[in-house]
Design a protein around this motif. Structure first.
Motif, PDB file in Angstrom:
ATOM      1  N   MET A   1     107.034  72.838 156.647  1.00 15.98           N
ATOM      2  CA  MET A   1     105.644  73.350 156.471  1.00 15.98           C
ATOM      3  C   MET A   1     105.153  73.465 157.907  1.00 15.98           C
ATOM      4  O   MET A   1     104.720  72.375 158.479  1.00 15.98           O
TER       5      MET A   1
ATOM      6  N   VAL B   1      98.023  74.810 156.251  1.00 18.94           N
ATOM      7  CA  VAL B   1      97.671  74.112 155.315  1.00 18.94           C
ATOM      8  C   VAL B   1      95.847  74.162 156.107  1.00 18.94           C
ATOM      9  O   VAL B   1      96.019  74.194 157.215  1.00 18.94           O
TER      10      VAL B   1
ATOM     11  N   ARG C   1     107.688  64.513 151.519  1.00 20.76           N
ATOM     12  CA  ARG C   1     107.492  65.727 150.523  1.00 20.76           C
ATOM     13  C   ARG C   1     108.388  66.681 150.760  1.00 20.76           C
ATOM     14  O   ARG C   1     109.177  67.375 150.009  1.00 20.76           O
TER      15      ARG C   1
ATOM     16  N   ALA D   1     100.194  78.203 153.047  1.00 20.10           N
ATOM     17  CA  ALA D   1     100.384  77.571 151.802  1.00 20.10           C
ATOM     18  C   ALA D   1      99.015  77.697 151.006  1.00 20.10           C
ATOM     19  O   ALA D   1      98.021  77.399 151.522  1.00 20.10           O
ATOM     20  N   ASP D   2      99.394  78.092 149.738  1.00 16.92           N
ATOM     21  CA  ASP D   2      98.456  78.101 148.827  1.00 16.92           C
ATOM     22  C   ASP D   2      98.975  77.574 147.152  1.00 16.92           C
ATOM     23  O   ASP D   2      98.553  78.225 146.428  1.00 16.92           O
ATOM     24  N   ALA D   3      99.813  76.642 147.254  1.00 16.67           N
ATOM     25  CA  ALA D   3     100.400  75.877 146.245  1.00 16.67           C
ATOM     26  C   ALA D   3     101.350  77.103 145.600  1.00 16.67           C
ATOM     27  O   ALA D   3     101.348  78.399 145.608  1.00 16.67           O
ATOM     28  N   GLY D   4     102.647  76.326 145.342  1.00 15.53           N
ATOM     29  CA  GLY D   4     103.708  77.121 144.987  1.00 15.53           C
ATOM     30  C   GLY D   4     104.691  77.559 145.977  1.00 15.53           C
ATOM     31  O   GLY D   4     105.336  78.371 145.886  1.00 15.53           O
ATOM     32  N   THR D   5     104.612  76.626 147.003  1.00 15.14           N
ATOM     33  CA  THR D   5     105.563  76.974 148.099  1.00 15.14           C
ATOM     34  C   THR D   5     106.664  76.855 148.070  1.00 15.14           C
ATOM     35  O   THR D   5     107.921  77.458 148.483  1.00 15.14           O
ATOM     36  N   ARG D   6     107.221  75.838 147.018  1.00 10.29           N
ATOM     37  CA  ARG D   6     108.672  75.727 147.052  1.00 10.29           C
ATOM     38  C   ARG D   6     109.202  76.547 145.890  1.00 10.29           C
ATOM     39  O   ARG D   6     110.503  77.158 146.442  1.00 10.29           O
TER      40      ARG D   6
ATOM     41  N   LYS E   1      96.116  77.212 144.766  1.00 10.31           N
ATOM     42  CA  LYS E   1      95.765  75.881 145.134  1.00 10.31           C
ATOM     43  C   LYS E   1      94.503  75.146 144.508  1.00 10.31           C
ATOM     44  O   LYS E   1      94.610  74.235 144.356  1.00 10.31           O
TER      45      LYS E   1
ATOM     46  N   ASP F   1      96.029  74.197 141.196  1.00  8.10           N
ATOM     47  CA  ASP F   1      96.771  73.073 141.673  1.00  8.10           C
ATOM     48  C   ASP F   1      95.992  71.673 141.911  1.00  8.10           C
ATOM     49  O   ASP F   1      96.327  70.625 141.308  1.00  8.10           O
TER      50      ASP F   1
ATOM     51  N   ASP G   1     101.227  70.813 136.787  1.00  9.62           N
ATOM     52  CA  ASP G   1     102.035  71.413 137.669  1.00  9.62           C
ATOM     53  C   ASP G   1     103.516  71.306 137.108  1.00  9.62           C
ATOM     54  O   ASP G   1     104.103  70.298 137.472  1.00  9.62           O
TER      55      ASP G   1
HETATM   56  O1  CDP Z   1     103.519  74.123 147.464  1.00  7.07           O
HETATM   57  P1  CDP Z   1     104.006  73.496 146.352  1.00  7.07           P
HETATM   58  O2  CDP Z   1     103.109  73.743 144.841  1.00  7.07           O
HETATM   59  O3  CDP Z   1     105.496  73.760 145.988  1.00  7.07           O
HETATM   60  O4  CDP Z   1     104.101  71.998 146.680  1.00  7.07           O
HETATM   61  P2  CDP Z   1     102.815  70.875 146.117  1.00  7.07           P
HETATM   62  O5  CDP Z   1     103.210  69.581 146.865  1.00  7.07           O
HETATM   63  O6  CDP Z   1     102.317  70.816 144.875  1.00  7.07           O
HETATM   64  O7  CDP Z   1     101.771  71.261 147.001  1.00  7.07           O
HETATM   65  C1  CDP Z   1     100.632  72.096 146.509  1.00  7.07           C
HETATM   66  C2  CDP Z   1      99.778  72.626 147.737  1.00  7.07           C
HETATM   67  O8  CDP Z   1      99.155  71.675 148.452  1.00  7.07           O
HETATM   68  C3  CDP Z   1     100.623  73.448 148.965  1.00  7.07           C
HETATM   69  O9  CDP Z   1     101.143  74.656 148.596  1.00  7.07           O
HETATM   70  C4  CDP Z   1      99.577  73.425 149.942  1.00  7.07           C
HETATM   71  O10 CDP Z   1      98.536  74.757 149.754  1.00  7.07           O
HETATM   72  C5  CDP Z   1      98.746  72.064 149.766  1.00  7.07           C
HETATM   73  N1  CDP Z   1      99.490  71.204 150.721  1.00  7.07           N
HETATM   74  C6  CDP Z   1      98.619  70.767 151.553  1.00  7.07           C
HETATM   75  O11 CDP Z   1      97.350  71.305 152.031  1.00  7.07           O
HETATM   76  N2  CDP Z   1      98.736  69.717 152.471  1.00  7.07           N
HETATM   77  C7  CDP Z   1     100.170  69.322 152.699  1.00  7.07           C
HETATM   78  N3  CDP Z   1     100.712  68.260 153.518  1.00  7.07           N
HETATM   79  C8  CDP Z   1     100.921  69.604 151.610  1.00  7.07           C
HETATM   80  C9  CDP Z   1     100.337  70.369 150.444  1.00  7.07           C
END
Ligand code: CDP
Length: 246
Positions: free
Chosen positions: A79, A84, A95, A130-135, A175, A178, A184
């Protein structure tokens, strides 16, 4: 974190970004964007922006990491610190190590690694925004980058999350949803519907999971169509019509 809005789903049943419960965010895919990679993809999904470079199969280094019977698949999710709202600390984190592991495992059933002993196939993911759902975004982009690299696969992998927001099961959380939602549940699947990634954050009843799965299947089907269209556009050679009378 922003304050929780009074409602995440309005009285007319729409989410705050205007989507219905079963809608994914708009997705845009560009293929072959990195000239030094064997395959690459840039993908935007809502406000998520990810870039993937695939390298290999190439001789695995260090040598002791080689396997005599198969290629090793390596997946590195990173990331960017500016991706973010609060700066993400550079370098691997618990993570990112977890996401890299589960995402690599999401591809292991489809990549025909046994064809390339002693080599490595490297998948590098850079999350730019990133806006949630990056994986899930990264898995969808990696599928395209692997195909662009010509890595033999049994099929594409598609990925989409479902979750619970204001007590309702919804597809592809943003986001805000989430952050303030109740659950989720990211899923990845092969073209044949075989599940290759399943994670759960929060609590859901068996009925809610069943309902969510139906949504995830629908979302993955739509994503697969987008992926296939992009690949067709790049690789399908038009069949030339024979000239009349020849
Ligand atoms: O991105 P994903 O949904 O796959 O993973 P998550 O761990 O559920 O994180 C959700 C969202 O939280 C991310 O997409 C980012 O927008 C935010 N995030 C953040 O702001 N700072 C971090 N260190 C990690 C995640």
């Amino acid at each position: 974190m922003s304050d929780k809005p009074e409602k995440l789903i309005t009285d007319d049943g729409l989410r705050l970004d205007g989507r219905h419960a079963d809608e994914i965010r708009p997705m845009k895919i560009e293929i072959g964007v990195l000239s030094r990679a064997d395959g690459s993809c840039y993908l935007e999904w809502g406000r998520n922006k990810v870039l993937v470079g695939v390298f290999g199969p190439r001789e695995a280094h260090p040598r002791r990491s080689q396997r005599a019977d198969t290629a090793v698949i390596r997946y590195k999710y990173n990331m960017a610190s500016f991706s973010v709202e609060d700066r993400a600390r550079p370098g691997p984190s618990r993570r990112s190590i977890e996401i890299s592991k589960v995402s690599r495992e999401a591809f292991e059933p489809v990549i025909m690694a046994e064809l390339f002993p002693k080599t490595a196939i490297d998948i590098f993911v850079e999350v730019l925004q990133a806006d949630a759902g990056t994986r899930t975004a990264a898995i969808n982009a990696s599928s395209i980058a692997l195909a662009d690299a010509g890595i033999p696969m049994k099929g594409l992998v598609t990925s989409c999350a479902f979750g619970k927001v204001d007590g309702q099961i919804v597809l592809d959380l943003n986001k805000e949803e989430d952050n303030h939602g109740e659950a989720d549940f990211p899923v990845a699947m092969t073209q044949d519907g075989e599940i290759t990634l399943l994670q759960m954050d929060g609590n859901l009843t068996p009925d809610e999971i069943r309902k969510g799965f139906e949504l995830a299947k629908k979302g993955c089907k739509e994503i697969l169509e987008i992926q296939q269209a992009v690949l067709r556009k790049k690789f399908e050679t038009p069949v030339e019509e024979p000239e009349a009378g020849v």
